[in-house]
Design a protein around this motif. Structure first.
Motif, mmCIF file in Angstrom:
data_model
loop_
_atom_site.group_PDB
_atom_site.id
_atom_site.type_symbol
_atom_site.label_atom_id
_atom_site.label_comp_id
_atom_site.label_asym_id
_atom_site.label_seq_id
_atom_site.Cartn_x
_atom_site.Cartn_y
_atom_site.Cartn_z
ATOM 1 N N VAL A 59 7.488 -7.582 -9.229
ATOM 2 C CA VAL A 59 7.766 -7.092 -7.883
ATOM 3 C C VAL A 59 6.619 -7.495 -6.965
ATOM 4 C CG1 VAL A 59 6.737 -4.830 -8.308
ATOM 5 C CG2 VAL A 59 8.476 -5.061 -6.556
ATOM 6 N N GLY A 60 6.957 -7.835 -5.729
ATOM 7 C CA GLY A 60 5.936 -8.179 -4.753
ATOM 8 C C GLY A 60 5.378 -6.929 -4.092
ATOM 9 N N SER A 61 4.363 -7.116 -3.272
ATOM 10 C CA SER A 61 3.755 -5.988 -2.575
ATOM 11 C C SER A 61 3.445 -6.374 -1.137
ATOM 12 C CB SER A 61 2.481 -5.543 -3.290
ATOM 13 O OG SER A 61 1.507 -6.570 -3.227
ATOM 14 N N TRP A 62 3.117 -5.381 -0.344
ATOM 15 C CA TRP A 62 2.723 -5.597 1.045
ATOM 16 C C TRP A 62 1.600 -4.637 1.379
ATOM 17 C CZ3 TRP A 62 2.987 -1.267 3.990
ATOM 18 C CH2 TRP A 62 3.871 -0.264 3.576
ATOM 19 N N GLY A 66 2.793 -0.943 -0.176
ATOM 20 C CA GLY A 66 3.988 -0.638 -0.950
ATOM 21 C C GLY A 66 4.510 -1.879 -1.626
ATOM 22 N N VAL A 67 5.778 -1.828 -2.007
ATOM 23 C CA VAL A 67 6.422 -2.933 -2.710
ATOM 24 C C VAL A 67 7.470 -3.577 -1.814
ATOM 25 C CG1 VAL A 67 5.974 -2.025 -5.024
ATOM 26 C CG2 VAL A 67 8.045 -1.338 -3.819
ATOM 27 N N THR A 68 7.844 -4.820 -2.141
ATOM 28 C CA THR A 68 8.760 -5.576 -1.292
ATOM 29 C C THR A 68 10.223 -5.380 -1.649
ATOM 30 O OG1 THR A 68 8.507 -7.518 -2.697
ATOM 31 C CG2 THR A 68 7.069 -7.367 -0.770
ATOM 32 N N THR A 69 10.525 -4.562 -2.640
ATOM 33 C CA THR A 69 11.913 -4.296 -2.999
ATOM 34 C C THR A 69 12.194 -2.806 -2.873
ATOM 35 O OG1 THR A 69 11.295 -4.168 -5.324
ATOM 36 C CG2 THR A 69 12.122 -6.265 -4.551
ATOM 37 N N PRO A 99 14.714 0.758 -3.366
ATOM 38 C CA PRO A 99 14.901 1.510 -2.130
ATOM 39 C C PRO A 99 13.615 2.151 -1.603
ATOM 40 C CG PRO A 99 15.658 2.832 -3.965
ATOM 41 C CD PRO A 99 15.233 1.492 -4.522
ATOM 42 N N ASP A 100 12.591 2.300 -2.432
ATOM 43 C CA ASP A 100 11.356 2.952 -1.967
ATOM 44 C C ASP A 100 10.297 1.892 -1.690
ATOM 45 O OD1 ASP A 100 9.243 4.562 -1.333
ATOM 46 O OD2 ASP A 100 9.062 5.488 -3.318
ATOM 47 N N TYR A 101 10.251 1.411 -0.457
ATOM 48 C CA TYR A 101 9.313 0.366 -0.083
ATOM 49 C C TYR A 101 7.868 0.876 0.001
ATOM 50 C CZ TYR A 101 13.432 -2.383 0.969
ATOM 51 O OH TYR A 101 14.603 -3.067 0.857
ATOM 52 N N PHE A 102 7.685 2.200 -0.048
ATOM 53 C CA PHE A 102 6.346 2.781 0.010
ATOM 54 C C PHE A 102 5.829 3.182 -1.364
ATOM 55 C CE2 PHE A 102 7.932 3.092 4.274
ATOM 56 C CZ PHE A 102 6.848 2.691 5.022
ATOM 57 N N ALA A 103 6.538 2.783 -2.438
ATOM 58 C CA ALA A 103 6.058 3.051 -3.794
ATOM 59 C C ALA A 103 4.776 2.258 -4.012
ATOM 60 C CB ALA A 103 7.112 2.628 -4.825
ATOM 61 N N PRO A 104 3.836 2.798 -4.786
ATOM 62 C CA PRO A 104 2.603 2.043 -5.030
ATOM 63 C C PRO A 104 2.894 0.775 -5.821
ATOM 64 C CG PRO A 104 2.614 4.110 -6.267
ATOM 65 C CD PRO A 104 3.849 4.090 -5.430
ATOM 66 N N PRO A 105 2.188 -0.322 -5.513
ATOM 67 C CA PRO A 105 2.371 -1.550 -6.282
ATOM 68 C C PRO A 105 2.013 -1.315 -7.750
ATOM 69 C CG PRO A 105 1.140 -1.985 -4.276
ATOM 70 C CD PRO A 105 1.253 -0.500 -4.412
#
Length: 130
Positions: A79-82, A90-93, A95-101
């Motif tokens: 999974v990618g991150s931002w 967060g992550v780039t996928t 439904p939870d884009y604010f999940a920790p990488p």
């Protein structure tokens, strides 16, 4: 009159704990809603292999202070991150884009640590004194 009690100091509602609101974006930063909308659009573009649109959305995100680090095939990253210039990540996928990488991903570095250096390449000449 008494001033209103801030939400973080109010008692929990009956039957459960109070839920903390998502941290608000600092003034002038991309809002959480805009960030999620752009990440969703980019995820859909990548899923349909529309690389031009995906790149355009990445450029838009970068212009708004968001660095996107994509997962790379063969890297072990799934999974990618931002990250934003104000510290949100967060992550780039969804439904939870604010999940920790995932653990092992560098917040700003884009993935795995570089390979170790210092020794001779495999099959190379022996080290001096060996």
């Amino acid at each position: 009159l008494m001033p209103p009690i801030p939400p973080w100091e109010q008692a929990a509602p009956p039957g459960g704990a109070a839920t903390a609101p998502a941290p608000a974006a600092p003034e002038g930063a991309i809002s959480n809603e805009d960030l999620v909308a752009l990440l969703k659009q980019r995820e859909a573009a990548r899923a349909s292999r529309d690389w031009y649109m995906s790149d355009q959305l990445r450029t838009t995100l970068e212009s708004r202070g968001v660095t996107v680090i994509d997962a790379r095939r063969g890297s072990g990253m799934t999974v990618g991150s931002w990250t934003t210039t104000d510290g949100r990540s967060g992550v780039t996928t969804g439904p939870d884009y604010f999940a920790p990488p995932p653990a092992g991903m560098a917040a700003q570095g884009g993935g795995m640590a570089p390979p170790p250096y210092g020794g001779p390449p495999a099959g190379g000449p022996p080290a001096p004194g060996a």
